[in-house]
Design a protein around this motif. Structure first.
Motif, mmCIF file in Angstrom:
data_model
loop_
_atom_site.group_PDB
_atom_site.id
_atom_site.type_symbol
_atom_site.label_atom_id
_atom_site.label_comp_id
_atom_site.label_asym_id
_atom_site.label_seq_id
_atom_site.Cartn_x
_atom_site.Cartn_y
_atom_site.Cartn_z
ATOM 1 N N PRO A 1 -43.602 48.498 -7.991
ATOM 2 C CA PRO A 1 -44.380 49.612 -7.977
ATOM 3 C C PRO A 1 -43.846 50.800 -8.898
ATOM 4 N N GLN A 2 -42.567 50.784 -8.949
ATOM 5 C CA GLN A 2 -41.910 51.653 -9.808
ATOM 6 C C GLN A 2 -42.574 51.751 -11.318
ATOM 7 N N LEU A 3 -42.612 50.472 -11.715
ATOM 8 C CA LEU A 3 -42.954 50.214 -13.074
ATOM 9 C C LEU A 3 -44.601 50.462 -13.260
ATOM 10 N N LEU A 4 -45.365 50.349 -12.058
ATOM 11 C CA LEU A 4 -46.573 51.039 -12.232
ATOM 12 C C LEU A 4 -46.912 52.258 -12.245
ATOM 13 N N MET A 5 -46.018 53.126 -11.361
ATOM 14 C CA MET A 5 -45.905 54.383 -11.474
ATOM 15 C C MET A 5 -45.728 55.078 -13.021
ATOM 16 N N LEU A 6 -44.399 54.501 -13.497
ATOM 17 C CA LEU A 6 -44.005 54.849 -14.522
ATOM 18 C C LEU A 6 -45.270 54.566 -15.865
ATOM 19 N N SER A 7 -46.014 53.631 -15.529
ATOM 20 C CA SER A 7 -46.912 53.254 -16.496
ATOM 21 C C SER A 7 -48.283 53.971 -16.205
ATOM 22 N N GLY A 8 -48.423 54.905 -15.097
ATOM 23 C CA GLY A 8 -49.459 55.778 -14.968
ATOM 24 C C GLY A 8 -50.485 55.399 -13.991
ATOM 25 N N ILE A 9 -50.256 54.433 -13.206
ATOM 26 C CA ILE A 9 -50.933 53.817 -11.984
ATOM 27 C C ILE A 9 -50.261 54.185 -10.557
ATOM 28 N N GLY A 10 -50.879 55.071 -9.967
ATOM 29 C CA GLY A 10 -50.293 55.508 -8.690
ATOM 30 C C GLY A 10 -50.901 56.591 -8.112
ATOM 31 N N LYS A 11 -50.446 57.502 -7.147
ATOM 32 C CA LYS A 11 -50.986 58.606 -6.608
ATOM 33 C C LYS A 11 -51.137 59.838 -7.802
ATOM 34 N N ALA A 12 -52.093 60.396 -8.194
ATOM 35 C CA ALA A 12 -52.344 61.220 -9.252
ATOM 36 C C ALA A 12 -51.388 62.512 -9.091
ATOM 37 N N ARG A 13 -51.393 62.966 -7.834
ATOM 38 C CA ARG A 13 -50.545 64.050 -7.548
ATOM 39 C C ARG A 13 -49.032 63.833 -7.792
ATOM 40 N N GLU A 14 -48.597 62.659 -7.493
ATOM 41 C CA GLU A 14 -47.115 62.446 -7.532
ATOM 42 C C GLU A 14 -46.808 62.016 -9.074
ATOM 43 N N LEU A 15 -47.694 61.434 -9.832
ATOM 44 C CA LEU A 15 -47.475 61.281 -11.607
ATOM 45 C C LEU A 15 -47.527 62.528 -11.976
ATOM 46 N N ALA A 16 -48.269 63.266 -11.782
ATOM 47 C CA ALA A 16 -48.483 64.820 -12.232
ATOM 48 C C ALA A 16 -47.075 65.402 -12.233
ATOM 49 N N PRO B 1 -48.705 60.612 -17.612
ATOM 50 C CA PRO B 1 -50.051 60.542 -17.913
ATOM 51 C C PRO B 1 -50.885 59.449 -16.863
ATOM 52 N N LEU B 2 -51.869 60.031 -16.431
ATOM 53 C CA LEU B 2 -52.618 59.141 -15.356
ATOM 54 C C LEU B 2 -53.349 57.971 -16.091
ATOM 55 N N VAL B 3 -53.381 56.825 -15.569
ATOM 56 C CA VAL B 3 -54.190 55.919 -16.088
ATOM 57 C C VAL B 3 -54.929 55.301 -14.843
ATOM 58 N N GLN B 4 -54.811 55.251 -13.693
ATOM 59 C CA GLN B 4 -55.389 54.888 -12.684
ATOM 60 C C GLN B 4 -55.045 55.824 -11.350
ATOM 61 N N ASP B 5 -55.754 56.501 -10.730
ATOM 62 C CA ASP B 5 -55.376 56.980 -9.695
ATOM 63 C C ASP B 5 -55.384 56.071 -8.409
ATOM 64 N N LEU B 6 -54.402 55.636 -7.945
ATOM 65 C CA LEU B 6 -54.470 54.564 -6.772
ATOM 66 C C LEU B 6 -53.525 54.970 -5.648
ATOM 67 N N LEU B 7 -53.990 55.200 -4.646
ATOM 68 C CA LEU B 7 -53.256 55.406 -3.452
ATOM 69 C C LEU B 7 -52.228 54.366 -2.896
ATOM 70 N N GLY B 8 -51.301 54.700 -2.378
ATOM 71 C CA GLY B 8 -50.324 53.415 -1.774
ATOM 72 C C GLY B 8 -49.371 52.963 -2.747
ATOM 73 N N VAL B 9 -49.466 52.934 -4.073
ATOM 74 C CA VAL B 9 -48.368 52.436 -4.850
ATOM 75 C C VAL B 9 -47.105 53.305 -4.637
ATOM 76 N N GLY B 10 -46.075 52.339 -4.242
ATOM 77 C CA GLY B 10 -44.928 52.859 -4.159
ATOM 78 C C GLY B 10 -44.629 53.758 -2.616
ATOM 79 N N GLU B 11 -45.561 53.457 -1.843
ATOM 80 C CA GLU B 11 -45.381 53.924 -0.379
ATOM 81 C C GLU B 11 -45.464 52.677 0.574
ATOM 82 N N ASN B 12 -45.213 53.027 1.761
ATOM 83 C CA ASN B 12 -45.387 52.062 2.844
ATOM 84 C C ASN B 12 -44.639 50.671 2.709
ATOM 85 N N LEU B 13 -43.463 50.826 2.293
ATOM 86 C CA LEU B 13 -42.411 49.829 2.320
ATOM 87 C C LEU B 13 -41.949 49.560 3.684
#
Length: 336
Positions: free
Chosen positions: A241-256, A261-273
């Protein structure tokens, strides 16, 4: 039992000079409300095979209800019955493949192999699953006490149910650790279409629009890009999930917030472990098997390099005068 250097360092930081830290990455959790605000150390394995190089080797699949819950929440193909063929395919379940290997395990009135449902296990897969090679008498006493307290005996935690009291099985063969590398890579390492790049860290998945086209990597001061038609991201529970977020996939607010740069706003990435706590009961007593005695026993059988370890251990005062907890990963002392 083969003990990875990384775990030796974890048990005895004074022995870090042996080289253990290079096989392990240390993460630290956020302060945990359920632990009175304390943070936990979260060690992760480095190297081919990841955490299978350093973990406790206990083989636990997970509960049927968890998998079925994923399926029922709109994820077809993720139910327990859907995944069971793959679990069976990876296993060489030793109590069934070689029943003599478990003759010494006493759980109930029947041999262990006769209490295992063969429909739930494989016998010719690459990952060897073994019973304890020797069982500490305290483990049997613990199991007996639990049964007297009303807990039901469970000979197989990867069987029809997980609740109950019993003994673990382990990813081991002939007393040695079985890793993802030894099970899957070593048998095909000679293939001409397989290239393993060591000492190299993937830092980002490269996208062309919304299509993944490669990965960026770093090796010391050197960097580069590997292009690929297909990418399987298998960096573990933390790093994937860390790599996904570094690559722009994850919660838009957290990436910003981190300027990614945002590739895909995707809730839950890096959460709920959800992880399990390892709770150790410590009972101080005088024992011979302190770190000093363990190191000295090695030095008696090995060349001068090992004797250097003895000198280091003595210099660090790792002896009976200090209460060091020697939690060597000996499967014969584990029960649940």
């Amino acid at each position: 039992m083969r003990i990875p250097l990384a775990m030796v360092t974890f048990m005895a930081p004074a022995l870090a000079f042996l080289g253990g830290p290079k096989f392990m990455t240390w993460f630290t959790s956020e302060p945990e409300p359920g632990l009175q605000g304390r943070s936990m150390m979260l060690p992760r394995g480095k190297g081919t095979g990841g955490c299978t190089n350093i973990n406790g080797q206990v083989f636990i699949r997970g509960q049927r209800e968890d998998f079925d819950g994923w399926r029922d929440r709109g994820n077809p193909g993720w139910g327990f019955d859907d995944l069971l063929p793959y679990f069976r395919k990876l296993e060489r379940f030793e109590p069934l493949a070689a029943p003599r290997s478990s003759r010494h395990v006493r759980l109930g009135a029947r041999p262990l192999a006769e209490q295992i449902d063969p429909a739930l296990h494989g016998t010719d897969g690459p990952v060897n699953i073994a019973p304890m090679r020797s069982v500490n008498k305290l483990a049997y006493a613990y199991i007996e006490a639990a049964q007297l307290a009303g807990y039901e005996l469970n000979p197989d935690f990867n069987g029809p149910r997980q609740n109950g009291i019993g003994l673990y099985t382990f990813t081991q063969k002939n007393g040695e650790r079985v890793t993802a590398e030894s099970a899957y890579i070593d048998p095909v390492r000679h293939r001409p279409n397989l290239t393993i790049i060591g000492n190299t860290k993937v830092t980002k998945v490269v996208f062309d629009g919304r299509r993944a086209t490669g990965v960026e990597w770093k090796r010391g001061a050197e960097t580069g890009v590997i292009a690929a038609r297909e990418i399987i991201l298998s960096a573990g529970t933390f790093a994937s999930p860390q790599l996904l977020m570094l690559s722009g996939i994850g919660k838009a607010r957290e990436l910003a917030r981190h300027g990614i740069p945002l590739v895909q706003d995707l809730l839950g990435v890096g959460e709920n472990l959800q992880d399990h706590l390892d709770i150790t009961l410590r009972i101080p007593r005088q024992i011979r098997h302190t770190i000093r005695h363990l190191v000295e026993s090695v030095a008696a059988k090995h060349p001068p390099s090992a004797r250097l370890a003895v000198a280091q251990a003595r210099a660090s005062r790792l002896d009976n005068r200090r209460r060091w907890r020697v939690s060597v990963d000996r499967s014969e002392q584990r029960a649940t």
